[in-house]
Design a protein around this motif. Structure first.
Motif, PDB file in Angstrom:
ATOM      1  N   LYS A  29     -10.043  -2.532  -6.388  1.00  0.00           N
ATOM      2  CA  LYS A  29      -9.171  -2.523  -5.219  1.00  0.00           C
ATOM      3  C   LYS A  29      -9.804  -1.721  -4.087  1.00  0.00           C
ATOM      4  CE  LYS A  29      -4.602  -3.427  -7.153  1.00  0.00           C
ATOM      5  NZ  LYS A  29      -3.181  -3.018  -7.144  1.00  0.00           N
ATOM      6  N   VAL A  30      -9.688  -2.229  -2.868  1.00  0.00           N
ATOM      7  CA  VAL A  30     -10.227  -1.549  -1.687  1.00  0.00           C
ATOM      8  C   VAL A  30      -9.182  -1.593  -0.588  1.00  0.00           C
ATOM      9  CG1 VAL A  30     -12.636  -2.068  -2.209  1.00  0.00           C
ATOM     10  CG2 VAL A  30     -11.296  -3.690  -0.873  1.00  0.00           C
ATOM     11  N   LYS A  31      -9.275  -0.652   0.342  1.00  0.00           N
ATOM     12  CA  LYS A  31      -8.345  -0.624   1.463  1.00  0.00           C
ATOM     13  C   LYS A  31      -8.640  -1.781   2.407  1.00  0.00           C
ATOM     14  CE  LYS A  31      -6.606   4.070   1.947  1.00  0.00           C
ATOM     15  NZ  LYS A  31      -6.397   5.191   2.883  1.00  0.00           N
ATOM     16  N   MET A  32      -7.604  -2.555   2.687  1.00  0.00           N
ATOM     17  CA  MET A  32      -7.787  -3.697   3.577  1.00  0.00           C
ATOM     18  C   MET A  32      -8.086  -3.223   4.994  1.00  0.00           C
ATOM     19  SD  MET A  32      -5.068  -6.596   2.400  1.00  0.00           S
ATOM     20  CE  MET A  32      -3.624  -5.728   2.936  1.00  0.00           C
ATOM     21  N   ASN A  33      -8.986  -3.960   5.659  1.00  0.00           N
ATOM     22  CA  ASN A  33      -9.359  -3.678   7.046  1.00  0.00           C
ATOM     23  C   ASN A  33      -9.908  -2.272   7.233  1.00  0.00           C
ATOM     24  OD1 ASN A  33      -8.539  -6.243   8.067  1.00  0.00           O
ATOM     25  ND2 ASN A  33      -6.412  -5.548   7.904  1.00  0.00           N
ATOM     26  N   GLU A  34     -10.393  -1.665   6.152  1.00  0.00           N
ATOM     27  CA  GLU A  34     -10.933  -0.310   6.267  1.00  0.00           C
ATOM     28  C   GLU A  34     -12.199  -0.151   5.434  1.00  0.00           C
ATOM     29  OE1 GLU A  34      -9.516   4.230   5.231  1.00  0.00           O
ATOM     30  OE2 GLU A  34      -8.066   2.827   6.068  1.00  0.00           O
ATOM     31  N   THR A  35     -12.105  -0.353   4.109  1.00  0.00           N
ATOM     32  CA  THR A  35     -13.273  -0.208   3.244  1.00  0.00           C
ATOM     33  C   THR A  35     -14.242  -1.371   3.478  1.00  0.00           C
ATOM     34  OG1 THR A  35     -11.909   0.865   1.558  1.00  0.00           O
ATOM     35  CG2 THR A  35     -14.069   0.039   0.871  1.00  0.00           C
ATOM     36  N   VAL A  36     -15.516  -1.055   3.657  1.00  0.00           N
ATOM     37  CA  VAL A  36     -16.535  -2.087   3.860  1.00  0.00           C
ATOM     38  C   VAL A  36     -17.203  -2.381   2.518  1.00  0.00           C
ATOM     39  CG1 VAL A  36     -18.648  -2.732   5.061  1.00  0.00           C
ATOM     40  CG2 VAL A  36     -16.910  -1.355   6.234  1.00  0.00           C
ATOM     41  N   VAL A  37     -17.064  -3.610   2.050  1.00  0.00           N
ATOM     42  CA  VAL A  37     -17.640  -4.030   0.778  1.00  0.00           C
ATOM     43  C   VAL A  37     -19.035  -4.597   1.021  1.00  0.00           C
ATOM     44  CG1 VAL A  37     -17.422  -5.614  -1.172  1.00  0.00           C
ATOM     45  CG2 VAL A  37     -15.386  -4.506  -0.205  1.00  0.00           C
ATOM     46  N   LYS A  38     -20.018  -4.132   0.264  1.00  0.00           N
ATOM     47  CA  LYS A  38     -21.373  -4.684   0.359  1.00  0.00           C
ATOM     48  C   LYS A  38     -21.459  -5.937  -0.517  1.00  0.00           C
ATOM     49  CE  LYS A  38     -24.094  -0.630   1.630  1.00  0.00           C
ATOM     50  NZ  LYS A  38     -25.276   0.183   1.311  1.00  0.00           N
ATOM     51  N   VAL A  39     -21.867  -7.034   0.080  1.00  0.00           N
ATOM     52  CA  VAL A  39     -21.989  -8.310  -0.633  1.00  0.00           C
ATOM     53  C   VAL A  39     -23.473  -8.664  -0.706  1.00  0.00           C
ATOM     54  CG1 VAL A  39     -21.336 -10.734  -0.660  1.00  0.00           C
ATOM     55  CG2 VAL A  39     -19.743  -9.025   0.255  1.00  0.00           C
ATOM     56  N   TYR A  40     -24.033  -8.640  -1.912  1.00  0.00           N
ATOM     57  CA  TYR A  40     -25.464  -8.891  -2.104  1.00  0.00           C
ATOM     58  C   TYR A  40     -25.695 -10.390  -2.299  1.00  0.00           C
ATOM     59  CZ  TYR A  40     -26.062  -3.879  -2.553  1.00  0.00           C
ATOM     60  OH  TYR A  40     -26.081  -2.524  -2.303  1.00  0.00           O
ATOM     61  N   VAL A  41     -26.507 -10.948  -1.407  1.00  0.00           N
ATOM     62  CA  VAL A  41     -26.800 -12.384  -1.413  1.00  0.00           C
ATOM     63  C   VAL A  41     -28.275 -12.588  -1.735  1.00  0.00           C
ATOM     64  CG1 VAL A  41     -26.867 -14.477  -0.002  1.00  0.00           C
ATOM     65  CG2 VAL A  41     -24.959 -12.857   0.236  1.00  0.00           C
ATOM     66  N   ALA A  42     -28.557 -13.506  -2.633  1.00  0.00           N
ATOM     67  CA  ALA A  42     -29.942 -13.747  -3.067  1.00  0.00           C
ATOM     68  C   ALA A  42     -30.745 -14.420  -1.961  1.00  0.00           C
ATOM     69  CB  ALA A  42     -29.948 -14.608  -4.317  1.00  0.00           C
ATOM     70  N   LYS A  43     -31.972 -13.930  -1.774  1.00  0.00           N
ATOM     71  CA  LYS A  43     -32.902 -14.606  -0.870  1.00  0.00           C
ATOM     72  C   LYS A  43     -33.454 -15.854  -1.555  1.00  0.00           C
ATOM     73  CE  LYS A  43     -34.655 -10.284   1.170  1.00  0.00           C
ATOM     74  NZ  LYS A  43     -35.886  -9.495   1.406  1.00  0.00           N
ATOM     75  N   GLU A  44     -34.357 -16.530  -0.866  1.00  0.00           N
ATOM     76  CA  GLU A  44     -35.058 -17.626  -1.521  1.00  0.00           C
ATOM     77  C   GLU A  44     -35.898 -17.073  -2.662  1.00  0.00           C
ATOM     78  OE1 GLU A  44     -36.863 -20.850   0.816  1.00  0.00           O
ATOM     79  OE2 GLU A  44     -36.287 -19.660   2.566  1.00  0.00           O
TER      80      GLU A  44
END
Length: 573
Positions: free
Chosen positions: A522-537
Motif C-alpha cells: 500500500k502507498v499513499k495516493m497522489n503522494e508516494t512515488v513508485v519506481k517502475v522498472y521496465v526492461a530495455k531491449e
C-alpha cells in the motif's frame, strides 16, 4: 522541468548550471560548454559553484530576509534544480569562517541555537509531510556549517499577485474557488501536522501548470513583529495577532490570511492592514466592493477576517465550505427566517403582557378602594394569562424540536442542496480520509442521528476525501510500459519509470520487471512515488525487438514522470 535522469557524480564534483554536466569543483569554467564559473554572490553568503554537504551545487543568491539566505542550487544526484534556504539570521550572526561555518554574535549564541531548532523542526516536519496538493514540496534538510539548510522545489509559474494584477476585473466566485482550493487543502494538511504558515499572501502563492501552490515557508520569528528576528509581515494579509508580541497565533492566524486572499481575488483590492483596522476598522465588506458577489460569500470572508481570533472559522475546510455553500453559519448572531418568525411571535406575546400589566396598574390607581377587588381579580387573571402563555410557549418550543436525520453514507453535496435541510439546519464540515466511504460521502455526524434539536441547529458533518492509500496492482509485472502507466494512473498512484538492463533477453522488452515498493504494497495516493522498472531491449541483437517511439521527458498532469530522452537514448537505471 529538468529531464529525469540518474547522475553519477564523483566526490567533489559539481554540476554546470549551463549544460548540466558533472565537473570538478574549483574550475574556472566548464570544460564541456565553456561557461564561466564566476562567483557573484554577496559577501558573507556561500560562494556560487561550491558544493554543499557533498550533494548540492550552490548557485546564485536569489533572496535575503531576516531569517537567512536563499540560493538557486542543483542536486548532483539527479541533476534536478532546487532552492536552498540557509538559516543565517542577520540579527544574530556576525561572520562566516573560511570553511563556511556560521558564527553567531557575542551574547546571541543561545538564542541562535534556539531559533535554529525552530527552523529545523519546521522543515523536518515539512519533509515528512512530503508531496502534498497545494504546497511546494520540501525535499531535504541538511545540518552543517553550524546551521541548517532547507531544500525545496523551485517556485514555478507566476505569483498570484502578478496573475491578479494582469486581470482587468476580479475573479468570479467559481474562478477563485477553482484557483485557490488546492492552497486551502495544502494549509489544512499543514495544520493536521501541527504546522502554521503565517505568511499566506498573493506573493507566496504560485500559479503552476499543476495548479496553485503555496510557498514561502518561515519560522514564527520571521512572521511575528517584535521578535528576535527582523520580521517580515505582508500588510493586508498578516493577522492582527502577528503585530502584537503578547498575543498567540494558531490555525486561526492562517484562516485570516486565507480570507484576505479570497478578498483580494474576489474584489480586486488589497484588504486594509490588520494593525490599522484595530485603530479604525473601516474596511468595506467584500460585497460592497464587488456588487456581483453573493452575500454569503462576503459574510464568510468577513468571518475569516474577524479581529477576534475566536470568532473566525477554526479550520481551513470550514472556511472553504462557507465560501462554497450558502447554508453556513455566517455570524454568531445569525438567525434563519424560521427563527425570526419565532422571535416575532415571542416579541408580540411579551408586548401583550406588558400592555395588560400597564392597564391593570392604571385601573387600580383610578378605581381606588372600590375597585381593588376588581383590580386584584384582573391582576390574577393577567397573571394566569401570562402563566398560560408561558406554558403554551414552552410546550410549543418543545413541540418544535426536530430529530436529526441520518446523514451518514449520503453525499454531502446532496445534503446541502436539499431545500428541506437548508430551512432546518446549518452545516459545518471536516474532511477525512476513509477506506469505507467514497469521496464526498458523510462518514459520521454530530449530533448523532435521532437527537432532538431546535430548528437552525448546527450539524457537523465529517466528509470522506476517499481512501488515503492504494495497493500497487499485482498484475502490473509483465505489462507493457504504456499499459502499466495507465493502470497506475487509474489507481491515483504516482510513478517513475526506470529502464533496466535485460541481459540475454530474459524479459520481454519494454515490459514491467518489478516495482519499488513491491506489488501488493500500500502507498499513499497522489503522494508516494513508485519506481517502475521496465526492461530495455535484450543485450544481444534481435530483429524481433523494436524500440518504442522516442518521446521527450515530460511530467503528466497527475505528476508522473517518464525517463526516456528526446533523442531516443535510454538513461541508465
Amino acid at each position: 522541468m529538468d529531464r529525469e535522469r540518474k547522475v553519477t557524480a564523483l566526490p567533489n564534483q559539481i554540476i554546470c548550471d549551463n549544460c548540466m554536466s558533472c565537473v570538478d569543483e574549483g574550475l574556472a569554467e566548464c570544460p564541456f560548454c565553456g561557461a564561466k564559473f564566476e562567483n557573484r554572490n554577496p559577501r558573507g553568503t556561500l560562494p556560487a559553484y561550491s558544493l554543499l554537504a557533498g550533494r548540492y551545487t550552490i548557485g546564485a543568491c536569489i533572496a535575503v530576509d531576516g531569517e537567512g539566505v536563499t540560493y538557486q542550487a542543483i542536486d548532483v544526484t539527479n541533476a534536478h534544480r532546487v532552492v536552498i534556504k540557509e538559516y543565517v539570521p542577520v540579527t544574530m550572526c556576525a561572520a562566516r569562517t573560511r570553511e563556511g561555518a556560521v558564527v553567531p554574535r557575542a551574547g546571541k549564541e543561545v538564542m541562535f541555537k534556539t531559533t535554529r531548532m525552530d527552523f529545523v523542526d519546521l522543515y523536518r516536519s515539512l519533509v515528512t509531510l512530503g508531496r502534498t496538493e497545494g504546497l511546494v514540496t520540501v525535499l531535504d534538510l541538511v545540518e552543517t556549517n553550524n546551521t541548517a539548510y532547507a531544500v525545496r522545489e523551485p517556485d514555478e509559474g507566476e505569483t498570484l499577485q502578478a496573475y491578479l494584477d494582469a486581470r482587468e476585473e476580479p475573479l468570479t466566485q467559481e474562478e477563485a474557488l477553482m484557483l485557490l482550493r488546492p492552497v486551502v487543502y495544502g494549509v489544512e494538511a499543514m495544520h493536521r501536522m501541527g504546522l502554521l504558515h503565517r505568511g499566506i499572501s498573493p506573493e507566496t502563492v504560485f500559479i503552476t501548470p499543476a495548479g496553485a501552490k503555496l510557498s514561502g515557508y518561515a519560522t514564527l520569528g520571521l512572521r511575528n513583529a517584535g521578535g528576535e528576528l527582523k520580521s517580515q509581515l505582508v500588510d493586508g494579509y498578516a493577522a492582527p495577532e502577528q503585530y502584537a508580541v503578547a498575543e498567540f497565533d494558531g490555525k486561526y492566524t492562517d484562516i485570516y490570511s486565507l480570507g484576505a486572499l479570497f478578498y483580494r481575488a474576489l474584489t480586486g483590492h488589497t484588504p486594509l492592514a490588520a494593525n490599522l483596522r484595530r485603530m479604525n476598522d473601516n474596511m468595506l465588506p467584500a460585497h460592497r466592493v464587488n456588487r456581483e458577489l453573493p452575500g454569503y460569500v462576503s459574510t464568510a470572508i468577513g468571518r475569516a477576517m474577524r479581529l477576534n481570533p475566536s470568532e473566525r472559522p477554526q479550520s481551513a475546510s470550514d472556511l472553504l465550505a462557507a465560501i462554497t455553500t450558502p447554508t453556513r453559519l455566517d455570524s454568531k448572531f445569525h438567525l434563519t427566517s424560521r427563527q425570526w418568525k419565532f422571535v416575532a411571535i415571542a416579541a408580540g406575546g411579551l408586548l401583550l403582557v406588558i400592555l395588560l400589566s400597564v392597564w391593570a396598574i392604571l385601573s387600580a390607581v383610578g378605581g381606588g378602594e372600590e375597585s381593588s377587588s376588581s383590580s386584584v381579580s384582573t391582576s390574577a387573571s393577567a397573571s394566569q394569562s401570562q402563566s398560560s402563555s408561558a406554558q403554551s410557549s414552552s410546550s410549543q418550543s418543545v413541540a418544535e424540536k426536530v430529530s436529526v436525520p441520518n446523514f451518514v453514507g449520503n453525499l454531502y453535496q446532496d445534503i446541502i442542496d436539499s431545500d428541506t435541510y437548508k430551512e432546518t439546519f446549518l452545516f459545518t464540515t471536516e474532511y477525512e480520509y476513509s477506506d469505507d466511504y467514497d469521496e464526498g460521502k458523510v462518514i459520521r455526524q454530530e449530533p448523532a442521528f435521532g437527537t432532538k434539536v431546535s430548528p437552525g441547529a448546527t450539524i457537523k458533518l465529517y466528509v470522506s476525501k476517499g481512501p488515503e492509500y492504494a495497493t500497487i496492482p499485482t498484475n502490473i509485472v509483465g505489462l507493457s510500459k504504456g499499459d502499466a502507466q495507465q493502470l497506475l494512473r487509474e489507481n491515483n498512484i504516482l510513478f517513475e519509470i526506470v529502464e533496466t538492463d535485460n541481459p540475454d533477453g530474459k524479459y520481454t522488452a519494454y515490459t514491467v520487471v518489478k516495482t519499488e515498493p513491491e506489488v501488493g504494497q500500500k502507498v499513499k495516493m497522489n503522494e508516494t512515488v513508485v519506481k517502475v522498472y521496465v526492461a530495455k531491449e535484450a543485450t544481444s541483437t534481435s530483429s524481433e525487438s523494436t524500440p518504442p517511439p522516442a518521446s521527450s521527458s515530460s511530467s503528466s498532469q497527475d505528476g508522473t514522470t517518464s525517463s526516456s530522452s528526446s533523442d531516443g537514448q535510454t538513461p541508465s537505471a
